[in-house]
Design an enzyme around this catalytic site. Structure first.
Site, PDB file in Angstrom:
ATOM      1  N   SER A 260      60.172  10.136  31.798  1.00  0.00           N
ATOM      2  CA  SER A 260      60.082  10.823  30.504  1.00  0.00           C
ATOM      3  C   SER A 260      60.600  12.258  30.637  1.00  0.00           C
ATOM      4  O   SER A 260      61.414  12.725  29.839  1.00  0.00           O
ATOM      5  CB  SER A 260      58.622  10.811  30.036  1.00  0.00           C
TER       6      SER A 260
ATOM      7  N   ARG B 166      53.121   5.464  24.480  1.00  0.00           N
ATOM      8  CA  ARG B 166      52.250   5.736  25.637  1.00  0.00           C
ATOM      9  C   ARG B 166      51.039   6.557  25.224  1.00  0.00           C
ATOM     10  O   ARG B 166      49.929   6.339  25.707  1.00  0.00           O
ATOM     11  CB  ARG B 166      53.046   6.497  26.717  1.00  0.00           C
TER      12      ARG B 166
ATOM     13  N   HIS C 266      59.690  22.660  32.855  1.00  0.00           N
ATOM     14  CA  HIS C 266      58.916  21.645  32.138  1.00  0.00           C
ATOM     15  C   HIS C 266      57.551  21.537  32.791  1.00  0.00           C
ATOM     16  O   HIS C 266      57.427  21.685  34.001  1.00  0.00           O
ATOM     17  CB  HIS C 266      59.644  20.301  32.182  1.00  0.00           C
TER      18      HIS C 266
ATOM     19  N   LYS D  28      64.796  13.762  29.625  1.00  0.00           N
ATOM     20  CA  LYS D  28      65.044  14.909  28.730  1.00  0.00           C
ATOM     21  C   LYS D  28      65.824  15.992  29.468  1.00  0.00           C
ATOM     22  O   LYS D  28      66.768  16.564  28.952  1.00  0.00           O
ATOM     23  CB  LYS D  28      63.718  15.508  28.238  1.00  0.00           C
TER      24      LYS D  28
ATOM     25  N   ASP E 213      62.925   8.138  24.813  1.00  0.00           N
ATOM     26  CA  ASP E 213      61.710   8.870  25.192  1.00  0.00           C
ATOM     27  C   ASP E 213      60.844   9.140  23.973  1.00  0.00           C
ATOM     28  O   ASP E 213      59.618   9.058  24.038  1.00  0.00           O
ATOM     29  CB  ASP E 213      62.053  10.184  25.898  1.00  0.00           C
TER      30      ASP E 213
HETATM   31  N1  URA Z   1      55.604  15.501  29.631  1.00  0.00           N
HETATM   32  C1  URA Z   1      56.607  14.662  29.261  1.00  0.00           C
HETATM   33  O1  URA Z   1      57.630  15.105  28.755  1.00  0.00           O
HETATM   34  N2  URA Z   1      56.440  13.362  29.483  1.00  0.00           N
HETATM   35  C2  URA Z   1      55.332  12.839  30.049  1.00  0.00           C
HETATM   36  O2  URA Z   1      55.264  11.644  30.223  1.00  0.00           O
HETATM   37  C3  URA Z   1      54.296  13.716  30.435  1.00  0.00           C
HETATM   38  C4  URA Z   1      54.457  15.048  30.208  1.00  0.00           C
END
Ligand code: URA
Length: 546
Positions: free
Chosen positions: A298, A283, A197, A302, A276
């Protein structure tokens, strides 16, 4: 409050009602407070309690027997919240009371209390105090289920952005978000479940070639990504520029596809991490993205919902990253790695520079095109290098092999073999892509109606290619969102970007602008002149990884 299927409610959890003035009657004597305080409080709220004098437990029990009125039930919930307040924590048995009540009754009672109680959460965080885990679980659930207005949640997010969260608060937020929906369950299989990620960048399309590469290296990759946030692009938005492709895979379809192909790329849905999905969108349009605990929660909500064994994090720093400095990026990396490891996921973080866009293309469809070039052994070196590095780190985390140099060679050889390119076609076809339409689109030089060039006014070495300005321009061309309602245009963006360190001749192309109208293209060109800087001497090369 948590209600299970039988309608039993754990009132201990409603500590998050955070009622005022707990000290008023508990400061000096928790014991006395537990008895007398509750009695007095009860007396203030309901007649039955006034008469019983039995305290909260008896009150709640009596109320149930008497088929409590809405007001009495509301009082019961308030009192239980007091019973679970911080001062009374030593009395563990009083912190959690199981009270059988029906969900509708509770819902009604809760509605009467919510505005006041959520306000007290905002005030608690605004004043820099810590929110208890139950309070955090409560507000995540209430917001996800639509019982907290966006304006109040936005205020809480802003308070979190300014005041931060402790490690315990961040953990509670992450787990509550993960548990807001279903968590993937995979059958036993020797292939490790891994993912990568990024914290978000401009031109950052690494996930696109990486996911099929990892599947070819023998991993299972249930990649759940996000949409563009601020000026940073999102993997889901990029994927959705492919004709016919869907990223709305439910948990069942995701698991089935990963078992069959080794890879699936989807997004949060109503079933998976819905918290999320809602928080991310809010956000994005309230200036509350660059917060270490909010980003940590966040991302990891996930990732934990995927049931991962190993994770590699690409944490960006620089002008176009949420973390502008390397030290902030390091703090974010530490926050993510320590929480992920504590939750049983082997994790490594890479710190990468985001002062310059990754690769030479920015914009949803243009980035897909560049990702395919990478899978075909072409395209920019920085992209290929980062894709191989992420794969190598995961190979090492999974101990196949343990040596990083060996892992790098294995990843690069697999990328060059052509197998990940074939896997890519299988992946997108499984998610509904029309392969014939995809191929014809790939063959086109551009899909936007207008393409103009920005050229160098004089010769020199490129010393700056500003990812922030480029990200803003692409967003304003229609490639990113300014409000939750913005509909993206996948065709717009910038390509053929010159890279720092390159020698540019006078009149040579610094970049091309893909726009919907000539006036939008001209406005973009005017803004982009300040994104590039040419110097007489070659600038010092910056390493990809810090
Ligand atoms: N990527 C994400 O999944 N969440 C965030 O808050 C920032 C980047």
């Amino acid at each position: 409050m948590q209600a299970d299927r039988s309608g039993k409610v754990r009132v201990g959890a409603c500590r998050f009602l955070g009622l005022p003035a707990t000290q008023e009657w508990g400061k000096n004597s928790p014991n006395k407070c537990a008895q007398g305080g509750l009695k007095r409080r009860a007396a203030m709220w309901t007649a039955p309690a006034e008469r019983s004098g039995d305290g909260a437990l008896a009150l709640l029990w009596r109320d149930r027997q008497a088929k409590a009125s809405r007001a009495a039930l509301a009082a019961a919930v308030h009192i239980a919240a007091y019973g679970a307040c911080a001062e009374l924590r030593p009395h563990a048995s009083r912190n959690t009371l199981d009270i059988p009540v029906s969900k509708p009754q509770l819902g009604e009672a809760f509605q009467t209390l919510l505005p006041m109680s959520f306000l007290s959460l905002i005030e608690t965080k605004r004043d820099g105090r810590e929110l208890p885990p139950d309070a955090i679980a409560g507000f995540v659930r209430e917001f996800t289920e639509g019982r907290v207005p966006d304006y109040q949640m936005a205020a809480l997010l802003m308070a979190i952005l300014f005041r931060g969260m402790s490690a315990a608060e961040t953990r509670a937020l992450t787990l509550a978000m993960r548990d807001s929906g279903e968590v993937l369950a995979f059958p036993n299989d020797p292939r490790p479940i891994v993912d990568k990620h990024s914290t978000g960048g401009v031109g950052d399309k690494v996930s696109l070639p990486l996911a099929p590469l990892l599947a070819c290296l023998g991993f299972r990759v249930p990649m759940i990504s996000g949409r563009g946030l601020g000026i940073t692009g999102g993997t889901l938005d990029k994927l959705e520029s492919i004709p016919g492709l869907t990223t709305a895979l439910g948990p069942k379809r995701l698991v089935e596809q990963v078992q069959r192909l080794g890879v699936a790329m989807g997004g949060q849905t109503e079933k998976m991490i819905p918290a999320d999905k809602k928080l991310y969108a809010l956000r994005d349009v309230t200036g509350t993205v660059p917060s270490i605990p909010l980003i940590t929660a966040s991302i990891l909500s996930k990732k934990l919902a995927e049931g991962l064994q190993a994770l590699v994090m690409d944490v960006k720093f620089g002008r176009a990253a949420f973390m502008q400095t390397e030290s902030d990026a390091r703090a974010l990396a530490d926050s993510i790695v320590s929480l992920a490891e504590a939750c049983g996921v082997r994790t490594q973080a890479l710190l990468t520079d985001m002062n310059t866009p990754r690769g030479r293309a920015v914009g949803n469809w243009l980035e897909v095109k560049e990702a395919v070039e990478c899978l075909e052994g072409r395209g920019p070196d920085d992209l290929r290098e980062l894709v191989s590095e992420c794969a190598a780190r995961l190979l090492v985390l999974a101990a196949r092999p343990r040596d990083l140099a060996e892992a790098r060679s294995a990843a690069a050889a697999c990328l060059a073999s052509g197998a990940p390119r074939r896997k890519w076609d299988e992946l997108i076809a499984a998610q509904g892509a029309d392969l014939a339409a995809f191929r014809s689109r790939l063959a086109l030089d551009h899909t936007a109606p207008v393409v103009v060039e920005l050229t160098a006014p004089h010769a020199g070495f490129l010393s700056r290619c500003d990812a922030r300005i480029i990200g803003e321009v692409v967003r304003d061309l229609g490639g990113g969102r300014l409000t939750q309602e913005t509909v993206l245009n996948p065709a717009v963006g910038i390509d053929q970007l010159a890279k720092p360190g390159e020698h540019i001749k006078a009149g040579a192309v610094l970049c091309r602008i893909h726009a919907t109208t000539a006036s939008a293209a001209e406005a973009a060109r005017a803004r982009l002149t300040s994104a590039f800087e040419l110097t007489d001497s070659r600038p010092e090369a910056k390493p990809l990884l810090a």
